[in-house]
Design a protein around this motif. Structure first.
Motif, mmCIF file in Angstrom:
data_model
loop_
_atom_site.group_PDB
_atom_site.id
_atom_site.type_symbol
_atom_site.label_atom_id
_atom_site.label_comp_id
_atom_site.label_asym_id
_atom_site.label_seq_id
_atom_site.Cartn_x
_atom_site.Cartn_y
_atom_site.Cartn_z
ATOM 1 N N PRO A 128 0.836 -1.203 0.000
ATOM 2 C CA PRO A 128 0.000 0.000 0.000
ATOM 3 C C PRO A 128 0.873 1.257 0.000
ATOM 4 C CG PRO A 128 -0.771 -1.556 1.640
ATOM 5 C CD PRO A 128 0.496 -2.100 1.094
ATOM 6 N N VAL A 129 0.431 2.246 -0.723
ATOM 7 C CA VAL A 129 1.267 3.429 -0.926
ATOM 8 C C VAL A 129 1.541 4.142 0.390
ATOM 9 C CG1 VAL A 129 -0.606 5.046 -1.417
ATOM 10 C CG2 VAL A 129 1.653 5.384 -2.440
ATOM 11 N N GLN A 130 0.618 4.013 1.332
ATOM 12 C CA GLN A 130 0.823 4.680 2.615
ATOM 13 C C GLN A 130 2.079 4.150 3.294
ATOM 14 O OE1 GLN A 130 0.335 3.601 6.009
ATOM 15 N NE2 GLN A 130 -0.509 5.375 7.074
ATOM 16 N N ARG A 716 2.524 5.521 -6.110
ATOM 17 C CA ARG A 716 1.685 4.344 -6.156
ATOM 18 C C ARG A 716 2.057 3.458 -7.333
ATOM 19 N NH1 ARG A 716 -3.143 4.212 -3.778
ATOM 20 N NH2 ARG A 716 -3.323 6.461 -3.814
#
Lengths: 725, 123
Positions: A128-130, A716
């Motif tokens: 996940p990009v977070q 992302r």
């Protein structure tokens, strides 16, 4: 072994120019860090952090990796266990991650200001990009890293093995890791994530399954099965059965083969000290000692008795002398004469005299012949002792009246006491007679008597239990509710129900016509029924219990086969080691049979542990299905180059089982070739190291400036190109 | 700190020269708990449905359920289990195991069920 920590501090950090990247394989179980272009990581440790309190100074310290048990004594670990920065296979706790990176860079020998090397760090597929951005931020902001690149460990492992000719440019990598298992197809040497799939099962689940199964199988030893121990057992003993069903049948039938496959783990067991019967000499010595002690006590008692007799005699002598003197003294002078001696009157003196005589008699051991005396000449004695009783009241002065009352009271109490004594004697006699009668009957026909006793015992026991059941809830026989608590849904017993009915009717009867409650005596009886503990039969129960105790003791006396019936709960059988029998070595032996292949089986059947996803073999099929393609040939190319990597592919039997499983889901005749990575554990790092050593590496990395300029959406989609390898 | 500890060198130093911000400045005492989103929350925040479905992301690469019939094994012994105890819902292989099943305490039954994620938890 594949899993070995290396945490020695490196000294050659400053010899590397700032263009050499640092390579990190950030796995959920192990963290590996080293220099690009080398074949071995420099520092390897378990990816966990503990923050215990240092006992001496009281400050919280940070310890990364496994804590040496020898150092445990300096720390207070009660408040914090080991923590991992990972949730499943994604880094989420960046505080923990920071401690780990601190430790890693420190061990790599960093001591300047900032880490002036590009960094290649692995992450999960489709991270996940977070998480990705937090990691980049941490590296840029906290450590001043010039450039960062992210790659996937399984892909690096595949590329490394491709480099060494183990697998081809088209293929599938199957990577059972610590918390997750991935299948990623490669086409022309690039991973295609659209065709990848992930099942949330891994080595952690195997260890956890083993741990839980063993602690349920041996609840007595459950504290022994720590996570670390289960991990060791797994690495040492687990294997994958070629066919679970047939393997398990071997064990079910108890064949010799199964016996050979069973492993034992003997826990330390100390036999209880055997009791050596004391030698005769010792027995004699002890007896002599006891005898000596007894003699000493007897002597002491005797001496005490003698002194008491002596004292009493002296006292008696003086009293007799005093009485004799008193005879000579005039009636009027008595008070003045007695005032010196401490006695108030002649009577008192006489009563003391008789008391002393009595105690003297007692001390000498003469029989107390008072009762006979009192029985024989009660009348004369009474007349003597209570002279005022037979005198009419009107002939007495007020003082004498008082005295008479006192005498009357004394007389009635003595008489009462005598009566009680008599009654007791009678009862005892009766009991004795009964006992004798029973004994006689027993002697006449022992068999019949015993049978009778047994029947009696059973009857009483039943009665008592019935009462108990009624009293507690009526469902203690059910077996289902061993706890015996009356829960909300539980039914009340008949007595309790009746009480509730009475209460409600009493509450709603009010206001219906005339209130005549209390007019009759029976009305008040209601309260007795209502009261919470109306146990009319309590006494009866007590008497029953007493009878039961008597019967059981009697039966124990005469019947060797008699076993007292215990409470139902104690008859429970379970895997627990019963307390009554002494523990043997057998009880401390942990048998690991079916568990050896039952635990790794969850990789192929995750639904065994409640994870409803495809297993390892089917993942290859899912992966091919997901891959957008239209040529049959590609499928064949893919299945002829399947690489197994990741820690769990080290389990013995994996390759055969995987090949067999994939063959079942593929069309007949398709080529299937499964290979194991050269080193399933370290190949990911080695691949990454080779990748970072390439001159084009910086083209795949991004700088702090890129990070802030290009934005989240770019990050992302960010993906390195593995083909530079 | 004890000499042995210093020698073993296992404690990470509080101050490290290569860091721009030290941990004790970043994470002052007593404010460290509950700041990190768990994976579930992270995934929710990612808003995967907003992106084209053919773009691989963390949740859509997850494996589908198996198409093969579910394997049923005895919860206690690991044998193949043709029976289910209706009272405890445990799977068992034969009468011998059934006896054991019935002698288990409610707690043990719960543990066996929760291993395969079948335990009913009333909230």
């Amino acid at each position: 072994m594949a899993f070995v920590s290396k945490i020695r501090r490196q000294t050659d950090y400053n010899t590397f120019p700032s263009s050499v990247p640092i390579v990190i394989d950030n796995g959920a179980s192990y963290f590996r860090i080293g220099w690009a272009g080398e074949t071995e990581p420099r520092v390897v440790f378990r990816n966990i952090v503990q923050r215990p309190r240092h006992k001496a100074t009281g400050e919280t310290v940070t310890i990364v990796g496994d804590l040496d048990p020898a150092m445990m004594k300096y720390f207070d670990c009660t408040r914090s266990g080991p923590r991992s920065p990972f949730d499943s296979n994604v880094v989420y706790q960046f505080e923990i991650m920071e401690y780990i990176l601190d430790f890693a860079f420190d061990r790599l020998g960093a001591d300047g200001s900032g880490i002036d090397h590009p960094i290649l760090i692995t992450e999960s597929a489709c991270n996940p990009v977070q998480s990705r951005s937090k990691m980049a931020e941490l590296l840029f902001e906290t450590y001043g890293v010039p450039a960062v690149a992210f790659g996937v460990d399984a892909a690096f492992s595949y590329k490394y093995n491709q480099l060494h000719g183990i697998c081809k440019k088209d293929g599938i990598v199957l990577c059972p890791g610590f918390t997750t298992t991935h299948a990623i197809p490669f086409v022309d040497g690039e991973p295609i994530y659209t065709g990848s799939c992930r099942t949330n099962i891994g080595g952690y689940h195997i260890t956890d399954y083993l741990k839980q199964l063993l602690s349920l199988k041996y609840p007595f030893h459950s504290s022994r099965f720590t996570w670390e121990k289960a991990e060791d057992l797994k690495l040492e003993h687990c294997y994958i059965a070629p066919n679970y069903a047939s393997e398990v049948r071997l064990f079910q039938e108890g064949t010799k083969e199964a016996e050979e496959k069973t492993r034992y783990w003997q826990l330390p067991w100390i036999p209880p000290p055997t009791e050596v019967p004391p030698s005769e000499e010792e027995v004699a010595r002890k007896a002599a000692y006891r005898e000596k002690q007894g003699q000493r006590l007897r002597d002491m008692a005797e001496a005490k008795r003698l002194t008491k007799i002596n004292e009493s005699e002296n006292h008696l002598q003086s009293l007799r002398f005093l009485l004799k003197q008193l005879d000579q003294v005039e009636e009027d002078d008595i008070p003045s004469f007695l005032s010196d001696t401490g006695y108030a009157s002649r009577q008192e003196l006489e009563s003391t005299f008789s008391k002393v005589i009595q105690s003297l008699r007692k001390a000498r051991g003469e029989p107390k012949n008072e009762p006979d005396e009192s029985e024989e000449n009660t009348d004369s004695f009474n007349n003597e002792k209570y002279p005022l009783l037979n005198v009419p009241d009107d002939m007495l002065t007020p003082e004498q009246l008082k005295e008479k009352k006192k005498q009357l009271f004394l007389k009635t109490t003595t008489e009462g006491r005598q009566r009680a004594r008599q009654k007791r004697n009678e009862e005892e006699l009766q009991k004795e007679r009964k006992h004798q009668l029973e004994e006689e009957r027993r002697r006449e026909n022992p068999e019949f008597y015993l049978e009778e006793m047994r029947v009696q015992y059973k009857e009483v026991l039943e009665r008592v239990e019935q009462k108990k059941r009624l009293k507690t809830n009526g469902n203690s026989t059910n077996g289902n509710h061993k706890s015996g608590n009356v829960g909300r849904g539980e039914r009340l017993s008949a007595a309790q129900r009746e009480r509730m009915r009475l209460l409600t009717t009493a509450a709603f009867d009010r206001g219906k016509g005339e209130d005549t409650f209390g007019a009759k005596d029976e009305d008040w009886h209601l309260y007795k029924l209502m009261s919470k503990d109306h146990d009319d039969d309590d006494e009866q129960l007590d008497s029953d219990e007493a009878e039961l105790a008597r019967l059981s003791s009697r039966l124990q006396e005469i019947d060797p086969t008699f076993v007292q019936k215990l409470e139902e709960d104690s008859s429970q059988i379970s895997g627990e080691v019963p307390r009554v029998r002494p523990l043997t070595e057998e009880d401390y032996k942990i048998v690991i049979g079916i568990e050896r292949f039952r635990c790794p089986e969850i990789l192929f059947h995750p639904n065994l542990v409640g994870i409803d996803q495809v297993g390892l073999d089917e993942m290859a099929g899912v992966s091919i299905r997901r891959l957008p393609h239209d040529e049959k040939e590609l499928e064949e190319r893919l299945t002829s180059s399947i690489l197994m990597t990741g820690g769990c592919s080290l389990v013995p039997g994996m390759k055969e089982r995987l090949e067999c499983g994939i063959r079942m889901i593929r069309p007949c005749g398709s080529p299937i070739h499964v290979v194991q990575a050269m080193d399933p554990v370290l190949d990911a790092w080695r691949g990454a190291s080779a990748f970072a050593a390439d001159l084009n590496f910086l083209g795949n990395a991004f700088s702090k400036m890129d990070y802030y300029e290009k934005g989240e959406d770019w990050l992302r989609r960010y993906q390195i190109r593995y083909n530079t390898l | 700190m004890e000499g042995e500890l210093v020698e073993a060198d296992i404690v990470v130093a509080a101050r490290l020269s290569f860091k721009k911000i030290q941990s004790y400045e970043k994470y002052p005492k007593g404010q460290t708990r509950g700041r990190w989103k768990h994976l579930k929350q992270i995934l929710q925040a990612e808003n995967f449905p907003d992106y084209p479905p053919d773009l691989p992301n963390y949740s859509n690469i997850e494996s589908p359920p198996s198409t093969q019939p579910c394997k049923r094994i005895c919860d206690i012994t690991g044998y193949e289990a043709p029976y289910v105890d209706p009272r405890t819902n445990l799977r068992y292989a034969n009468t011998h195991v059934f006896k054991t099943v019935r002698s288990l305490s409610a707690d043990q039954v719960h543990q066996y069920l929760s291993i395969r994620n079948a335990a009913v938890v009333l909230k």
